[in-house]
Motif scaffolding. Structure first.
Motif, mmCIF file in Angstrom:
data_model
loop_
_atom_site.group_PDB
_atom_site.id
_atom_site.type_symbol
_atom_site.label_atom_id
_atom_site.label_comp_id
_atom_site.label_asym_id
_atom_site.label_seq_id
_atom_site.Cartn_x
_atom_site.Cartn_y
_atom_site.Cartn_z
ATOM 1 N N VAL A 111 32.120 -5.967 -36.660
ATOM 2 C CA VAL A 111 32.592 -4.578 -36.610
ATOM 3 C C VAL A 111 34.012 -4.522 -36.066
ATOM 4 O O VAL A 111 34.830 -3.700 -36.483
ATOM 5 N N THR A 112 34.342 -5.433 -35.151
ATOM 6 C CA THR A 112 35.707 -5.457 -34.627
ATOM 7 C C THR A 112 36.678 -5.889 -35.723
ATOM 8 O O THR A 112 37.803 -5.406 -35.792
ATOM 9 N N GLU A 113 36.210 -6.769 -36.578
ATOM 10 C CA GLU A 113 37.080 -7.180 -37.689
ATOM 11 C C GLU A 113 37.356 -5.987 -38.606
ATOM 12 O O GLU A 113 38.465 -5.820 -39.099
ATOM 13 N N PHE A 114 36.340 -5.136 -38.804
ATOM 14 C CA PHE A 114 36.581 -3.937 -39.609
ATOM 15 C C PHE A 114 37.597 -3.019 -38.927
ATOM 16 O O PHE A 114 38.406 -2.370 -39.589
ATOM 17 N N ALA A 115 37.541 -2.960 -37.595
ATOM 18 C CA ALA A 115 38.542 -2.166 -36.869
ATOM 19 C C ALA A 115 39.928 -2.766 -37.092
ATOM 20 O O ALA A 115 40.914 -2.042 -37.266
ATOM 21 N N ASP A 116 39.998 -4.082 -37.128
ATOM 22 C CA ASP A 116 41.271 -4.745 -37.426
ATOM 23 C C ASP A 116 41.764 -4.384 -38.822
ATOM 24 O O ASP A 116 42.961 -4.187 -39.044
ATOM 25 N N ILE A 117 40.817 -4.317 -39.749
ATOM 26 C CA ILE A 117 41.188 -3.964 -41.137
ATOM 27 C C ILE A 117 41.783 -2.552 -41.166
ATOM 28 O O ILE A 117 42.805 -2.310 -41.798
ATOM 29 N N ILE A 118 41.133 -1.636 -40.442
ATOM 30 C CA ILE A 118 41.646 -0.254 -40.400
ATOM 31 C C ILE A 118 43.054 -0.257 -39.808
ATOM 32 O O ILE A 118 43.967 0.385 -40.311
#
Lengths: 364, 607
Positions: free
Chosen positions: B157-164
């Motif tokens: 989920v943190t990686e998705f935050a990075d993507i955002i």
């Protein structure tokens, strides 16, 4: 019909090299920019783990910036807290995609070279070193599925209750052509690295690495429905009420055919074989277009079909009428340059297929 | 009690209603429309609202607009509004796995009345580059980021935050504002998410909407979406701040308002409800099951823009089985294709009307399948599920093993809404289209939203639920009747049940046979009680062979006994003709006209 001034910006999907210069005259088939690499696989480099620092300390030790092109072996991060330098280097050339503040990870976009092969074959049993039967169970893609470089095709996630991950990935843009037990065939998708001018005119501005803006003069017509993307060529007229296979010959290669009446499926297939970029016709049965477009076709949103020959219809599907004034318009301009885009979006704020005829260029 | 002005600011039309008391009850007094003015050159929705209210005022012979400066509506009226203008509330949903958190996130966002721009998940077969590209180009009103059970993995989920963060998407309205992001995932990752997104985004943290494999907690995320819709989207959308100041209760997204009135009705009447709103591009299905509200949107199933996509998804044979005439495939495809190209053109003859209604049955059927596939029980075996969470294959198996919560035997009411259903030339056509597509079982009442006022009543129900329900029953719903259907092993042509009872003091008594449909005209004011005595092997809602006694209410169609399906019935154009004629959908003459028209079209094509 009046000639209109058209100003359009042509943009690469991924940063590359812009070839055209400001002030340069271009024709639709001139390459104005090209991608150097496919936008492909991303490597996750666990920099903080490698340097034995807290993830949040990454920012203070990172030596590169997002968007920077790095060479193999180039230092990405540097730390000296263990009384000797600790470094993390790029394992291969790439572009710094993201730097995670919280995970201590640097995402390196690999520079995936263009793959000229029409097919890529993976023998999963050999690549994993397991039996053919076991290998078949690890495949996670299915026939006709689209894949991109780096996408996992087969993976082993579990072995004797112990978590492990091994995978086989695609190295090309393509679709799964065939799966035979433990073997996967990927058929290359024809993604062009080249960005064509599409318009006939003059380059008025350039954004380095990304885009060119072209000013053009053209007659602009809208079709009612189309499939396939941008194509260009010189106008050739075929005055027939029903286009059959025999009406088309190799002499029409690279020409856009203007057909007074309807198109048959056989003619469409032959046009694709010969290398006819597009056909503009009065009508065509929807069933012909659905079969021609292949699986995954969405009739209400077109343009992305992987077809050799784009199709533009000027009337609706049920129409038994031939093209009238428009046919005469094209006939008077036979030999001129023309660009078309079959993209059609049927919705509020609809996009209808575009037909551009350039009055100043061509043989006529 | 005040009088009410209610508007629904739609994408193309602003629809205004005036409700006031007459003889002790609230009634619909007047209705008016004007084009919505959210787009250039106006870019101010209040212009369209004022235009609609001027027409409404003339209809009702009242002055609704205020003459005071800075006031939209005269103070003697209460004003309410729903809105879907400018594309509605557009949300980008991100979850870890497509069949676990991403599904829960979709349910939360759709239940808040949102339109999903895209659903991104770890197993969506997209590369990281493509995900960044999608987020960058999305221009949503907000992002709903979820993922991870509480005390589970935090890295994904943190990686998705990075993507955002890397994509840095801009909000649709107000480009200088920070884009709202709602985080409703693993509580362990909150700190990391804050650290990643707090500086660049308007971050809102709420309870994990999927705290564990067997629990969903959708309400906090739904509330956060709705609050942000009011505080951000509505304030930035052109002209909405004026509307926000004028209303007596918060503006609701239209689908949420539609769903709200269904929920209120479900609570009041203590029954499960299934409602459909079939549009030109999409079909929304709403259900209220055990007082839990659900909504799904089938994005490519609609009756004008998406009509050819319905054909593509259902296949021609499934459409042809609803037609009382033979027609060549090529001709049928072209007719449906032309409807797609000219979405606003109405059917020109009987054949085109029957084709449109056949496609509608398939759009409804496919939308219900989609609804059933998303509205399911949660997996119960948490140990296996946690492993499934890691392995796509296991999670898929786990998901496929769960049952849908949509049980047609328990549905008490079906509600039809949307052009092809609300404006069918005969109400019986609406009834039979709904029955053919949804195949209700047991005893099910049916109604149609005749004038598209459910969203209006939903928004009113925030403050006056009883009044909204009373108007719903009296002025909005047209009751279609009650359908009685059973399932079981009795073969086609054999007796399936006996019906006994009384309707308006008239005794009824007859047998039902498998494979048949029978319509008894019973008007909306007629009431009665019937007893269904099933043969062994048949179930009408109480179990195999068990007697069902039920009060019945009539409607435009009446009482329908339907035992056509689930018995290997071989359907042909003549059988369909028999059904359509016996249920009063079309006359024999109309069907013969359609047959002639189909022959002529086929002949024209082959020439």
């Amino acid at each position: 019909m009046n000639v209109q001034e058209i100003i359009a910006t042509r943009t690469l999907p991924y940063a590359g090299t812009v070839i055209a210069k400001v002030g340069q005259k271009v024709k639709p088939n001139d390459v104005v920019a090209e991608m150097n690499f496919y936008p492909g696989l991303v490597l996750r480099l666990k920099v903080s783990e490698h340097l034995a620092i807290a993830a949040r300390e990454l920012r203070s030790v990172i030596q590169v910036n997002v968007g920077e092109l790095v060479e193999k072996g180039q230092i990405l991060a540097f730390d000296s807290k263990w009384h000797q330098p600790q470094i993390m280097v790029a394992p291969e050339p790439g572009i710094i995609g993201m730097v995670s503040k919280t995970l201590g990870i640097v995402y390196l976009r690999r520079l995936t070279e263009f793959n000229p092969n029409p097919f890529e074959v993976h023998n999963i049993a050999e690549e994993f070193g397991i039996s053919e039967e076991d290998a078949a169970n690890t495949i996670i893609v299915s026939r006709n599925q689209k894949v991109v470089p780096g996408q996992i095709l087969a993976q082993q996630q579990w072995k004797k209750d112990e978590f492990r991950l091994k995978y086989v990935a695609s190295s090309m843009f393509g679709s799964i052509h065939k799966i035979d037990k433990h073997k996967i065939w990927i058929k290359s998708r024809e993604i062009s690295r080249k960005l064509y001018a599409y318009l006939s005119g003059e380059v008025v501005s350039v954004e380095p690495y990304w885009s060119v803006t072209i000013k053009s003069r053209a007659y602009k017509l809208n079709g009612t429905y189309g499939i396939g993307g941008e194509r260009f060529g010189t106008i050739s007229i075929i005055d027939t009420e029903y286009l059959k296979e025999d009406d088309i010959g190799a002499r029409y290669k690279d020409n856009i055919l203007i057909v007074k009446g309807k198109i048959s499926k056989e003619a469409l297939d032959k046009a694709a074989r010969i290398g006819i970029p597009a056909i503009v016709a009065a009508s065509c049965d929807l069933s012909v277009l659905r079969k021609y477009a292949g699986e995954g076709f969405i009739p209400g949103i077109t343009g992305a079909e992987e077809v050799k020959t784009s199709v533009i219809l000027m009337n609706n599907f049920c129409s038994t009428e031939t093209m009238g004034d428009e046919f005469e318009f094209f006939k008077e301009r036979e030999g001129k340059y023309m660009s078309v885009n079959g993209s059609t979006h049927i919705r509020a704020g609809a996009i209808r297929p575009q037909v551009l005829v350039f009055p100043d260029e061509g043989d006529a | 009690m005040p009088s009410f002005i209610i508007t629904d600011i739609g994408s193309t039309t602003t629809k205004a209603l005036f409700l006031a008391k007459r003889n002790g009850f609230y009634r619909l007094i007047a209705r008016a429309e004007a084009p919505t003015t959210v787009e250039a050159p106006f870019e101010d929705v209040t212009i369209g609202v004022k235009n609609a209210l001027e027409v409404l005022g003339k209809e009702a012979q009242k002055q609704f607009l205020s003459e005071k400066d800075g006031e939209l509506i005269s103070q003697e009226f209460e004003y309410y509004s729903s809105s879907s203008a400018g594309g509605g509330l557009q949300v980008l949903v991100i979850g870890l796995f497509s069949k676990i958190t991403a599904i829960s996130a979709q349910k939360a966002a759709l239940g808040a009345g949102a339109i999903l721009i895209d659903v991104i998940s770890n197993d969506d077969n997209r590369s990281l580059y493509e995900r960044v590209d999608i987020v960058r180009k999305a221009r949503p009103d907000m992002i709903l980021l979820t993922g991870g059970f509480n005390d589970g993995d935090v890295n994904f989920v943190t990686e998705f935050a990075d993507i955002i963060n890397a994509a840095n998407p801009l909000p649709r309205f107000g480009t200088k504002l920070r884009l709202p992001v709602i985080y409703a995932g693993n509580i362990e990752a909150r700190e990391l998410i804050e650290d990643t997104l707090r500086d660049e985004f308007d971050l809102h943290i709420t309870d994990n909407l999927r705290p564990s494999i067997d629990k969903e907690n959708l309400e906090p995320a739904r509330k956060a979406i709705h609050d942000l819709f009011l505080s951000h989207v509505m304030q930035q959308a052109p002209g909405y701040s004026t509307i926000s100041d004028a209303v007596s209760a918060p503006i609701m997204p239209t689908p949420l308002a539609f769903g709200h009135i269904i929920s209120e009705l479900s609570k009041e009447e203590q029954l499960d409800i299934l409602a459909v709103d079939i549009g030109g591009a999409t079909t929304d299905i709403f259900s209220s099951i055990n007082e839990e509200f659900n909504r799904t949107v089938s994005a490519n199933l609609g009756m004008s823009y998406s009509i050819a996509n319905v054909m593509q998804n259902s296949g021609l044979d499934n459409i042809k089985k609803w037609l009382p005439f033979e027609i060549e495939d090529i001709v049928l495809e072209n007719i449906i294709g032309d409807k797609m190209l000219s979405p606003t053109v109405l059917p020109k003859n009987e054949m085109e009307l029957m084709i449109e209604q056949a496609v509608a049955r398939e759009a409804l059927r496919l939308s219900l399948i989609h609804h059933k596939s998303l509205i399911r029980e949660l997996p119960k075996d948490s140990e296996l599920s946690t492993r499934g969470f890691i392995s796509d294959e296991l999670s898929e198996k786990e998901w496929d093993n769960t049952d849908t919560l949509v049980d047609m035997m328990k549905m008490g009411l079906l509600i039809a809404s949307g052009g092809v259903l609300s404006h069918a030339p005969k109400r019986n056509q609406t009834t039979i289209m709904m029955i053919d597509a949804f195949r209700p079982l047991g005893v099910t009442r049916m109604a149609v939203d005749s004038v598209f006022m459910m969203p209006h009543l939903g928004v009113l129900a925030q403050k006056y639920p009883k009044t909204a329900l009373q108007v719903l029953i009296d002025d909005c719903f047209v009751p279609l009747g009650t359908v009685i259907s059973g399932e079981g092993s009795v073969k086609i042509g054999q007796k399936a049940a006996r019906v006994e009872g009384q309707i308006n003091n008239r005794k009824i008594e007859f047998d039902l046979y498998r494979g048949n449909i029978r319509v008894m005209p019973v008007s909306r004011n007629q009431i009665g009680n019937i007893k269904i005595i099933p043969e062994e092997g048949m179930n009408f809602g109480k179990g195999n062979g068990k007697i069902v006694e039920t009060p019945i209410t009539g409607g435009e169609t009446g009482l329908i006994f339907d035992l056509r399906f689930g018995c290997d019935q071989r359907v042909s154009p003549d059988i369909v003709k028999e059904w359509l004629v016996s249920t009063g959908c079309f006359s024999s003459e109309e069907i013969e006209n359609a047959r002639r028209q189909a022959r002529e079209r086929s002949r024209d094509h082959s020439n």
